[in-house]
Enzyme design. Structure first.
Site, PDB file in Angstrom:
ATOM      1  N   ARG A  55       0.807  -1.225   0.000  1.00 19.79           N
ATOM      2  CA  ARG A  55       0.000   0.000   0.000  1.00 19.79           C
ATOM      3  C   ARG A  55       0.837   1.270   0.000  1.00 19.79           C
ATOM      4  O   ARG A  55       0.352   2.331  -0.406  1.00 19.79           O
ATOM      5  CB  ARG A  55      -1.011  -0.047   1.153  1.00 19.79           C
ATOM      6  CG  ARG A  55      -2.169  -0.992   0.836  1.00 19.79           C
ATOM      7  CD  ARG A  55      -3.009  -1.291   2.032  1.00 19.79           C
ATOM      8  NE  ARG A  55      -2.612  -2.521   2.681  1.00 19.79           N
ATOM      9  CZ  ARG A  55      -2.878  -2.811   3.952  1.00 19.79           C
ATOM     10  NH1 ARG A  55      -3.522  -1.939   4.703  1.00 19.79           N
ATOM     11  NH2 ARG A  55      -2.493  -3.966   4.466  1.00 19.79           N
ATOM     12  N   GLU A 114       1.616  -7.012  12.693  1.00 19.00           N
ATOM     13  CA  GLU A 114       0.479  -7.234  13.592  1.00 19.00           C
ATOM     14  C   GLU A 114      -0.132  -8.615  13.392  1.00 19.00           C
ATOM     15  O   GLU A 114      -0.622  -9.225  14.322  1.00 19.00           O
ATOM     16  CB  GLU A 114      -0.597  -6.140  13.398  1.00 19.00           C
ATOM     17  CG  GLU A 114      -1.584  -6.084  14.551  1.00 19.00           C
ATOM     18  CD  GLU A 114      -2.720  -5.084  14.347  1.00 19.00           C
ATOM     19  OE1 GLU A 114      -2.883  -4.542  13.236  1.00 19.00           O
ATOM     20  OE2 GLU A 114      -3.461  -4.863  15.318  1.00 19.00           O
TER      21      GLU A 114
HETATM   22  O1  LIG Z   1       3.524  -2.046  11.585  1.00 18.44           O
HETATM   23  P1  LIG Z   1       3.313  -3.453  11.134  1.00 18.44           P
HETATM   24  O2  LIG Z   1       2.837  -4.346  12.241  1.00 18.44           O
HETATM   25  O3  LIG Z   1       4.523  -4.011  10.437  1.00 18.44           O
HETATM   26  O4  LIG Z   1       2.110  -3.473  10.098  1.00 18.44           O
HETATM   27  C1  LIG Z   1       1.953  -2.501   9.099  1.00 18.44           C
HETATM   28  C2  LIG Z   1       2.057  -3.092   7.728  1.00 18.44           C
HETATM   29  O5  LIG Z   1       1.008  -4.058   7.529  1.00 18.44           O
HETATM   30  C3  LIG Z   1       0.285  -3.725   6.334  1.00 18.44           C
HETATM   31  O6  LIG Z   1       0.832  -4.314   5.206  1.00 18.44           O
HETATM   32  P2  LIG Z   1       0.728  -5.869   4.902  1.00 18.44           P
HETATM   33  O7  LIG Z   1       1.962  -6.532   5.420  1.00 18.44           O
HETATM   34  O8  LIG Z   1      -0.580  -6.383   5.371  1.00 18.44           O
HETATM   35  O9  LIG Z   1       0.860  -5.922   3.348  1.00 18.44           O
HETATM   36  P3  LIG Z   1      -0.031  -5.413   2.117  1.00 18.44           P
HETATM   37  O10 LIG Z   1       0.170  -3.915   2.059  1.00 18.44           O
HETATM   38  O11 LIG Z   1       0.609  -6.136   0.997  1.00 18.44           O
HETATM   39  O12 LIG Z   1      -1.448  -5.798   2.373  1.00 18.44           O
HETATM   40  C4  LIG Z   1       0.432  -2.225   6.231  1.00 18.44           C
HETATM   41  O13 LIG Z   1       0.198  -1.756   4.918  1.00 18.44           O
HETATM   42  C5  LIG Z   1       1.854  -2.010   6.677  1.00 18.44           C
HETATM   43  O14 LIG Z   1       2.791  -2.165   5.628  1.00 18.44           O
HETATM   44  N1  LIG Z   2      -5.180  -3.045  11.672  1.00 15.26           N
HETATM   45  C1  LIG Z   2      -4.662  -2.900  10.446  1.00 15.26           C
HETATM   46  N2  LIG Z   2      -5.405  -2.351   9.447  1.00 15.26           N
HETATM   47  C2  LIG Z   2      -4.865  -2.206   8.194  1.00 15.26           C
HETATM   48  N3  LIG Z   2      -3.627  -2.578   7.883  1.00 15.26           N
HETATM   49  C3  LIG Z   2      -2.880  -3.138   8.847  1.00 15.26           C
HETATM   50  N4  LIG Z   2      -1.590  -3.577   8.855  1.00 15.26           N
HETATM   51  C4  LIG Z   2      -1.308  -4.032  10.086  1.00 15.26           C
HETATM   52  N5  LIG Z   2      -2.351  -3.881  10.913  1.00 15.26           N
HETATM   53  C5  LIG Z   2      -3.348  -3.320  10.166  1.00 15.26           C
END
Ligand SMILES: O=P(O)(O)OC[C@H]1O[C@H](OP(=O)(O)OP(=O)(O)O)[C@H](O)[C@@H]1O
Ligand SMILES: Nc1ncnc2[nH]cnc12
Length: 183
Positions: free
Chosen positions: A70, A107
């Site tokens: 994202r 997370e």
């Molecule tokens: O602070 P953190 O606990 O590391 O979580 C945050 C990350 O999690 C989500 O991405 P995700 O890994 O779900 O990947 P995506 O954008 O491909 O859905 C979000 O876009 C961040 O990059």
């Molecule tokens: N709660 C949350 N919502 C959207 N993106 C996430 N990436 C990690 N935690 C998330």
């Protein structure tokens, strides 16, 4: 502050996604609304030019790093408006050529990030952009990849910060978030 309230009003919350107990905050409604998307990008650019660049010793940002996936929706637009390079941090196995890598916990799982080894030159100033910071695992790993290449991270920028997870306290540079969520 009206722009912050407007941006916040576009976000939607999805309980128990992608796992039970996680409240997923979705930024895609912002991108569906061109006025909201423009407000978001303008807000980031105003902050970066008036605070981040103003406080930087070199008074410039060389590289905007965006996190898979994202962060890719925001980073290139911000980089173009600043006249900076855009560099992606991708999940493992997606980038060709020699890469530097770092593993991390987030997370709702674990992952590994990579950056192309010649993407940042020693001494370059960098900002990191993503949609959301939760545990800070992803951003910490990105910071490690920047540091491995000799880059200087000036700031981490997010639309949303999940305050209760205190992810920002792990990072090697200040955090800027537009919306702070306590639940
Ligand atoms: O602070 P953190 O606990 O590391 O979580 C945050 C990350 O999690 C989500 O991405 P995700 O890994 O779900 O990947 P995506 O954008 O491909 O859905 C979000 O876009 C961040 O990059
Ligand atoms: N709660 C949350 N919502 C959207 N993106 C996430 N990436 C990690 N935690 C998330």
């Amino acid at each position: 502050m009206a722009d912050v309230e407007f941006i916040k009003s576009q976000l939607t919350a999805h309980p128990d996604f992608p796992k039970k107990g996680i409240v997923f905050l979705d930024i895609f409604p912002i991108l569906r609304n061109p006025i909201a998307f423009e407000t978001l990008i303008t807000h980031f650019i105003h902050h970066i030019t008036s605070h981040t660049i103003a406080a930087a010793p070199s008074k410039k940002i060389d590289v905007v790093v965006g996190l898979d996936a994202r962060g890719f929706l925001l980073g290139p637009i911000i980089a173009l408006r600043l006249g900076a390079a855009f560099v992606p941090v991708r999940k493992q196995g997606k980038l060709p050529g020699q890469c530097v890598s770092a593993s991390y916990e987030k997370e709702y799982g674990t992952d590994s990030f990579e950056m192309q080894a010649d993407a940042i030159k020693p001494g370059q100033t960098v900002i990191v952009v993503d949609d959301l910071i939760a545990t800070g695992g992803s951003a910490t790993a990105a910071g490690e990849l920047i540091a491995k290449q000799g880059g200087k991270t000036l700031e981490y920028l997010f639309i949303i910060e999940l305050m209760f997870l205190k992810g920002g306290s792990k990072l090697d540079a200040p955090v800027y978030s537009i919306v702070q969520s306590d639940d």
